[in-house]
Scaffold this motif. Structure first.
Motif, PDB file in Angstrom:
ATOM      1  N   GLY A 137       3.893  13.956  -8.904  1.00 52.78           N
ATOM      2  CA  GLY A 137       4.404  15.149  -8.230  1.00 52.78           C
ATOM      3  C   GLY A 137       5.695  15.680  -8.796  1.00 52.78           C
ATOM      4  N   SER A 138       6.578  14.767  -9.245  1.00 56.48           N
ATOM      5  CA  SER A 138       7.874  15.219  -9.754  1.00 56.48           C
ATOM      6  C   SER A 138       8.299  14.530 -11.047  1.00 56.48           C
ATOM      7  N   GLY A 139       7.463  13.589 -11.534  1.00 52.78           N
ATOM      8  CA  GLY A 139       7.784  12.914 -12.787  1.00 52.78           C
ATOM      9  C   GLY A 139       8.863  11.858 -12.661  1.00 52.78           C
ATOM     10  N   SER A 140       9.149  11.409 -11.453  1.00 53.75           N
ATOM     11  CA  SER A 140      10.197  10.412 -11.245  1.00 53.75           C
ATOM     12  C   SER A 140       9.670   9.248 -10.417  1.00 53.75           C
ATOM     13  N   VAL A 141      10.394   8.132 -10.437  1.00 50.70           N
ATOM     14  CA  VAL A 141      10.096   6.968  -9.615  1.00 50.70           C
ATOM     15  C   VAL A 141      11.413   6.452  -9.057  1.00 50.70           C
ATOM     16  N   PRO A 159       8.513  14.755 -17.763  1.00 50.19           N
ATOM     17  CA  PRO A 159       8.536  16.132 -17.237  1.00 50.19           C
ATOM     18  C   PRO A 159       7.187  16.538 -16.630  1.00 50.19           C
ATOM     19  N   VAL A 160       6.796  15.832 -15.555  1.00 47.86           N
ATOM     20  CA  VAL A 160       5.526  16.111 -14.888  1.00 47.86           C
ATOM     21  C   VAL A 160       5.823  16.768 -13.549  1.00 47.86           C
ATOM     22  N   ASN A 161       5.046  17.787 -13.214  1.00 45.60           N
ATOM     23  CA  ASN A 161       5.294  18.468 -11.941  1.00 45.60           C
ATOM     24  C   ASN A 161       3.973  18.997 -11.372  1.00 45.60           C
ATOM     25  N   ILE A 162       3.120  18.069 -10.905  1.00 45.49           N
ATOM     26  CA  ILE A 162       1.853  18.450 -10.284  1.00 45.49           C
ATOM     27  C   ILE A 162       2.100  18.467  -8.780  1.00 45.49           C
ATOM     28  N   LEU A 163       2.466  19.608  -8.276  1.00 48.15           N
ATOM     29  CA  LEU A 163       2.957  19.735  -6.908  1.00 48.15           C
ATOM     30  C   LEU A 163       1.973  19.237  -5.852  1.00 48.15           C
ATOM     31  N   ILE A 164       0.684  19.315  -6.140  1.00 46.40           N
ATOM     32  CA  ILE A 164      -0.315  18.960  -5.125  1.00 46.40           C
ATOM     33  C   ILE A 164      -0.210  17.491  -4.704  1.00 46.40           C
ATOM     34  N   PHE A 165       0.324  16.630  -5.580  1.00 45.90           N
ATOM     35  CA  PHE A 165       0.460  15.221  -5.228  1.00 45.90           C
ATOM     36  C   PHE A 165       1.509  15.005  -4.145  1.00 45.90           C
ATOM     37  N   ILE A 166       2.449  15.928  -4.019  1.00 46.21           N
ATOM     38  CA  ILE A 166       3.458  15.828  -2.962  1.00 46.21           C
ATOM     39  C   ILE A 166       2.927  16.388  -1.653  1.00 46.21           C
ATOM     40  N   LEU A 167       1.920  17.239  -1.725  1.00 45.45           N
ATOM     41  CA  LEU A 167       1.341  17.883  -0.551  1.00 45.45           C
ATOM     42  C   LEU A 167       0.261  16.995   0.075  1.00 45.45           C
ATOM     43  N   PRO A 168      -0.143  17.292   1.329  1.00 48.85           N
ATOM     44  CA  PRO A 168      -1.166  16.476   2.012  1.00 48.85           C
ATOM     45  C   PRO A 168      -2.458  16.260   1.226  1.00 48.85           C
ATOM     46  N   PRO A 169      -3.021  17.275   0.545  1.00 48.96           N
ATOM     47  CA  PRO A 169      -4.254  17.011  -0.214  1.00 48.96           C
ATOM     48  C   PRO A 169      -4.090  15.913  -1.262  1.00 48.96           C
ATOM     49  N   GLY A 170      -2.944  15.910  -1.941  1.00 53.16           N
ATOM     50  CA  GLY A 170      -2.684  14.858  -2.923  1.00 53.16           C
ATOM     51  C   GLY A 170      -2.569  13.493  -2.272  1.00 53.16           C
ATOM     52  N   ALA A 175       0.829  -1.208   0.000  1.00 48.72           N
ATOM     53  CA  ALA A 175       0.000   0.000   0.000  1.00 48.72           C
ATOM     54  C   ALA A 175       0.864   1.260   0.000  1.00 48.72           C
ATOM     55  N   LEU A 176       1.904   1.271   0.838  1.00 46.64           N
ATOM     56  CA  LEU A 176       2.811   2.420   0.873  1.00 46.64           C
ATOM     57  C   LEU A 176       3.513   2.610  -0.470  1.00 46.64           C
ATOM     58  N   LEU A 177       3.951   1.493  -1.056  1.00 49.15           N
ATOM     59  CA  LEU A 177       4.686   1.579  -2.325  1.00 49.15           C
ATOM     60  C   LEU A 177       3.798   2.096  -3.443  1.00 49.15           C
ATOM     61  N   CYS A 178       2.546   1.629  -3.497  1.00 55.31           N
ATOM     62  CA  CYS A 178       1.613   2.134  -4.522  1.00 55.31           C
ATOM     63  C   CYS A 178       1.412   3.637  -4.366  1.00 55.31           C
ATOM     64  N   MET A 179       1.178   4.073  -3.139  1.00 55.63           N
ATOM     65  CA  MET A 179       0.995   5.505  -2.899  1.00 55.63           C
ATOM     66  C   MET A 179       2.254   6.289  -3.233  1.00 55.63           C
ATOM     67  N   GLY A 180       3.403   5.756  -2.828  1.00 62.21           N
ATOM     68  CA  GLY A 180       4.665   6.448  -3.075  1.00 62.21           C
ATOM     69  C   GLY A 180       4.966   6.610  -4.558  1.00 62.21           C
TER      70      GLY A 180
END
Length: 234
Positions: free
Chosen positions: A155-159, A166-177, A143-148
């Motif tokens: 959030g940053s376009g990386s794994v 080149p993706v940068n949707i900052l909200i996914f790194i924040l609590p709401p995401g 579960a943690l790995l899927c979310m991560g």
């Protein structure tokens, strides 16, 4: 215990009773450390190691721990293994230790670990308790790995720190995401459990507290009698 039962004790924590997505335990570290897949797998492996070891020791000592002090005894055992894991992580994986921060020692009060100690390890033999801890740990880590992975990718376009897009949707790194991804995964887990539940043939005895003391025919007879009484009353 039969092999089928042992297999069930291991697999139940992965989907059917996933501690994060079905039982909704350990929510705080789940939302806090899953900003990257690297942190998620680090927390999952650490918690799994503590789960397996604490379940094994608590199960082995279950006959010797007085009932009145079982919770303090469980916490003491869990705290000992968390300290060992934390020292090993500091020595061999300092990057993970720095990333997880306070959430690594807080494994001591993780509801998943204390819950399995109270509900399973304290009442069952050592081998099933080890498999229960392993299964719950695998489910927690998955579960943690899927979310991560999801949060890091969008959030940053990386794994795992490797740039993919080149993706940068900052909200996914924040609590709401984090809450959004968490909710979506819970919905998916519920769908899988519901679909699997439809394949299971149930009987009138399911959910009856007296099921062990009677047969299905007795339950059916009681159910039919109740229906007839209702019809006559109408």
């Amino acid at each position: 215990m039969a092999k089928r039962s042992l297999f069930h004790e291991f697999t139940k924590g992965i989907v059917k009773e996933n501690p994060v997505l079905c039982l909704v335990l350990g929510t705080c570290p789940t939302l806090a450390v899953t900003t990257s897949a690297f942190n998620a797998i680090g927390m999952g492996v650490a918690a799994t190691a503590v789960l397996i070891c604490s379940n094994a020791v608590i199960s082995a000592l279950r006959r010797f721990i007085p009932d009145k002090v079982r919770i303090p005894a469980y916490i003491t055992i869990i705290a000992g293994f968390v300290t060992i894991v934390q020292m090993l992580v500091k020595a061999f994986a300092p990057a993970i230790n720095d990333s997880l921060g306070i959430f690594l020692p807080l494994i001591v009060v993780n509801c998943i670990i204390l819950g399995r100690a109270e509900m399973f390890a304290g009442k069952n033999p050592v081998l099933p308790s080890i498999l229960d801890g392993l299964g719950m740990g695998v489910g927690f880590t998955a579960a943690l790995l899927c979310m991560g992975i999801i949060r890091e990718f969008f959030g940053s376009g990386s794994v795992f720190g490797m740039q993919i897009m080149p993706v940068n949707i900052l909200i996914f790194i924040l609590p709401p995401g984090g809450f959004f991804v968490f909710g979506m995964l819970i919905m998916l887990a519920n769908k899988l459990n519901t679909r699997a539940g439809k394949k299971v043939k149930t009987t009138p005895c399911d959910g009856c507290p007296m099921a062990e003391n009677c047969s299905t025919k007795t339950c059916e007879k009681t159910e039919n009698t109740a229906k007839e009484a209702t019809v006559n009353a109408d």
